[in-house]
Design an enzyme around this catalytic site. Structure first.
Site, mmCIF file in Angstrom:
data_model
loop_
_atom_site.group_PDB
_atom_site.id
_atom_site.type_symbol
_atom_site.label_atom_id
_atom_site.label_comp_id
_atom_site.label_asym_id
_atom_site.label_seq_id
_atom_site.Cartn_x
_atom_site.Cartn_y
_atom_site.Cartn_z
ATOM 1 N N ARG A 76 47.151 -32.917 -26.537
ATOM 2 C CA ARG A 76 46.718 -32.111 -27.692
ATOM 3 C C ARG A 76 47.910 -31.875 -28.616
ATOM 4 O O ARG A 76 47.789 -31.851 -29.839
ATOM 5 C CB ARG A 76 46.107 -30.772 -27.245
ATOM 6 N N TYR A 128 33.586 -30.662 -52.861
ATOM 7 C CA TYR A 128 32.856 -31.140 -51.691
ATOM 8 C C TYR A 128 32.021 -30.002 -51.083
ATOM 9 O O TYR A 128 32.546 -28.891 -50.859
ATOM 10 C CB TYR A 128 33.868 -31.683 -50.675
ATOM 11 N N ASP A 200 42.924 -31.722 -52.594
ATOM 12 C CA ASP A 200 42.119 -32.663 -51.814
ATOM 13 C C ASP A 200 42.144 -34.004 -52.556
ATOM 14 O O ASP A 200 41.546 -34.143 -53.623
ATOM 15 C CB ASP A 200 40.697 -32.108 -51.685
ATOM 16 N N LYS A 225 37.078 -41.486 -45.383
ATOM 17 C CA LYS A 225 36.655 -42.164 -46.604
ATOM 18 C C LYS A 225 37.565 -43.373 -46.884
ATOM 19 O O LYS A 225 37.587 -44.290 -46.095
ATOM 20 C CB LYS A 225 36.622 -41.157 -47.753
HETATM 21 C C1 LIG Z 1 34.165 -35.986 -46.792
HETATM 22 C C2 LIG Z 1 35.028 -35.052 -47.546
HETATM 23 C C3 LIG Z 1 35.615 -33.943 -46.918
HETATM 24 C C4 LIG Z 1 35.354 -33.592 -45.475
HETATM 25 O O1 LIG Z 1 35.843 -34.551 -44.600
HETATM 26 P P1 LIG Z 1 35.179 -34.944 -43.169
HETATM 27 O O2 LIG Z 1 36.064 -36.019 -42.685
HETATM 28 O O3 LIG Z 1 33.764 -35.349 -43.431
HETATM 29 O O4 LIG Z 1 35.229 -33.696 -42.326
HETATM 30 C C5 LIG Z 1 36.459 -33.148 -47.680
HETATM 31 N N1 LIG Z 1 36.687 -33.412 -48.983
HETATM 32 C C6 LIG Z 1 36.125 -34.454 -49.623
HETATM 33 C C7 LIG Z 1 36.426 -34.697 -51.059
HETATM 34 C C8 LIG Z 1 35.276 -35.309 -48.928
HETATM 35 O O5 LIG Z 1 34.707 -36.345 -49.577
#
Ligand SMILES: *Cc1c(COP(=O)(O)O)cnc(C)c1O
Length: 409
Positions: A76, A128, A200, A225
């Site tokens: 961990r 998001y 982000d 993504k």
């Molecule tokens: C998908 C996404 C998230 C969350 O990420 P996960 O891997 O699904 O937990 C946060 N911010 C943006 C812009 C996203 O597209």
């Protein structure tokens, strides 16, 4: 063979690899992105020479005597596959430190745990859905206050700052309206008021934009993504320069425990090796699709920062190296039914949540990714009923356009 002899050989092999290596994070600051995507953070395996980082599928590590170990005690806390990925991701975002998490939301959770009850956060209002949800449905209950505001003019932020504001949270390009927020201007405002700026960067990826270079304190990615890029892993990460923040976030990573497994880290390590090639094609295909939709008689509006008439096109050009493969559009018949008829008729664009994979996806924010935002709030923020979001993949652009043409009749 004597133990001492074996240890000697291992030390020799390690030293030898280290001295020949161009892969070490500290050595490669001068390499360009395409080179770092492939080499940063990874070293040939010292025991076999394997060029690819092994998947260290282990929960613990043997110690010679209590405390006498090789830097790894319990998985961990540390795992070599994760370490390689953390260093690689830090390098490609021009950051000093990288921390990996089991998902983008787990990374978000760790950052919000830096806050105390009574603290306030200013957040971009077009973001998001899951980020909105964790803020309003989880952290608001712990006495943290979130203000969701439009940041199209960064100057507007100042009016919302109070003596309790600790954090500024931005997403750019925003999801799903592809608004652009001026990162450098946000950094200036945040630092003038002793706030942490979180960006982000999931939509742009490090190929298009590096928020650290523009003054961001913490860069967040859903590596699910574009970084992973193949729709086969859920993963998140944080990249940053400040050692105090890194220590606090590393503490959260270990003590809250939302860590990724080594196989997932390996998939992201593999994914990023082609990020530059994939993003280049995502950008080309995105441009072709955006221009096609823009002239289509059934389409009302296309959201894509590459159009000169996009409200923040100039900021996009200043802080990004391209406009990416995310496009949203509305229909002249602005109804859920009209959107549904398009969504169910594409063949190459698969109807699915998520984005950033090699295959094209189509989605309906109102009923899918942003379903957790109340309709009134959603419409107020410009997410109309017919809004359709595309994650344009890296297939042939002509085929993608033909697919949309069939669905839009
Ligand atoms: C998908 C996404 C998230 C969350 O990420 P996960 O891997 O699904 O937990 C946060 N911010 C943006 C812009 C996203 O597209």
């Amino acid at each position: 063979m004597h133990n001492s002899c074996l240890i000697g050989i291992v030390i020799y092999l390690c030293a030898n690899y280290q001295s020949k290596s161009v892969y070490n994070k500290m050595d490669n600051q001068n390499y360009k992105l395409a080179t770092r995507l492939i080499h940063a953070g990874v070293e040939p395996d010292p025991s076999t020479g394997a060029i690819m980082t092994p998947i260290y599928q282990t929960s613990t590590y043997v110690q010679a005597a209590p405390g006498d170990h090789k830097g790894y005690e319990y998985a961990r806390t540390q795992n070599p596959t994760r370490t390689a990925l953390q260093n690689a991701l830090a390098s490609i975002e021009n950051a000093k430190y990288g921390l990996c998490f089991g998902s983008g939301m787990a990374a978000t959770d760790a950052v919000l745990k830096l806050l105390q009850p009574g603290d306030e956060v200013i957040v971009s209002n077009d973001l998001y859905g899951g980020t909105y949800r964790i803020m309003t449905k989880v952290f608001a209950h712990y006495g943290i206050k979130f203000s969701f505001i439009s940041m199209q003019n960064a100057g507007d932020i100042e009016g919302y700052i109070t003596s309790k504001t600790r954090m500024l949270w931005i997403e750019t390009p925003t999801n799903p309206l592809l608004n652009i927020i001026d990162i450098a201007a946000c950094a200036q405002i945040a630092h003038a008021h002793n706030m942490i700026l979180v960006c982000d960067n999931t939509f742009a990826s490090p190929y298009l934009q590096n928020p650290i270079d523009l003054g961001t304190d913490i860069v967040l990615h859903s590596a699910t993504k574009y970084l992973g890029g193949h729709s086969d892993v859920v993963h998140g990460c944080l990249l940053l320069n400040d050692p105090t923040l890194e220590e606090r976030l590393r503490f959260m990573q270990n003590s809250c425990g939302a860590v990724p497994g080594p196989h997932d880290c390996w998939l992201v390590l593999r994914g990023i090796k082609t990020l530059h090639i994939r993003m280049q094609r995502h950008c080309e295909n995105g441009e072709a699709v955006a221009k096609y939709l823009e002239q289509h008689p059934k389409v009302a509006k296309v959201y894509w920062a590459g159009f000169p008439h996009h409200p923040n096109h100039d900021i996009a050009k200043k802080q990004m190296r391209g406009f990416g493969g995310m496009i949203s559009f509305t229909l002249k018949d602005d109804s859920i039914e009209a959107a549904m008829s398009v969504l169910t008729r594409t063949k190459l664009f698969s109807l699915a949540e998520s984005l950033g994979g090699v295959e094209s996806l189509i989605g309906h924010p109102a009923t899918m990714t942003h379903g957790s935002i109340p309709r009134e709030e959603r419409i107020k923020n410009g997410l109309s009923d017919s809004l359709i979001r595309l994650s344009v993949g890296i297939e042939d652009a002509d085929d993608l356009i033909a697919d949309l043409a069939t669905a839009l009749v």
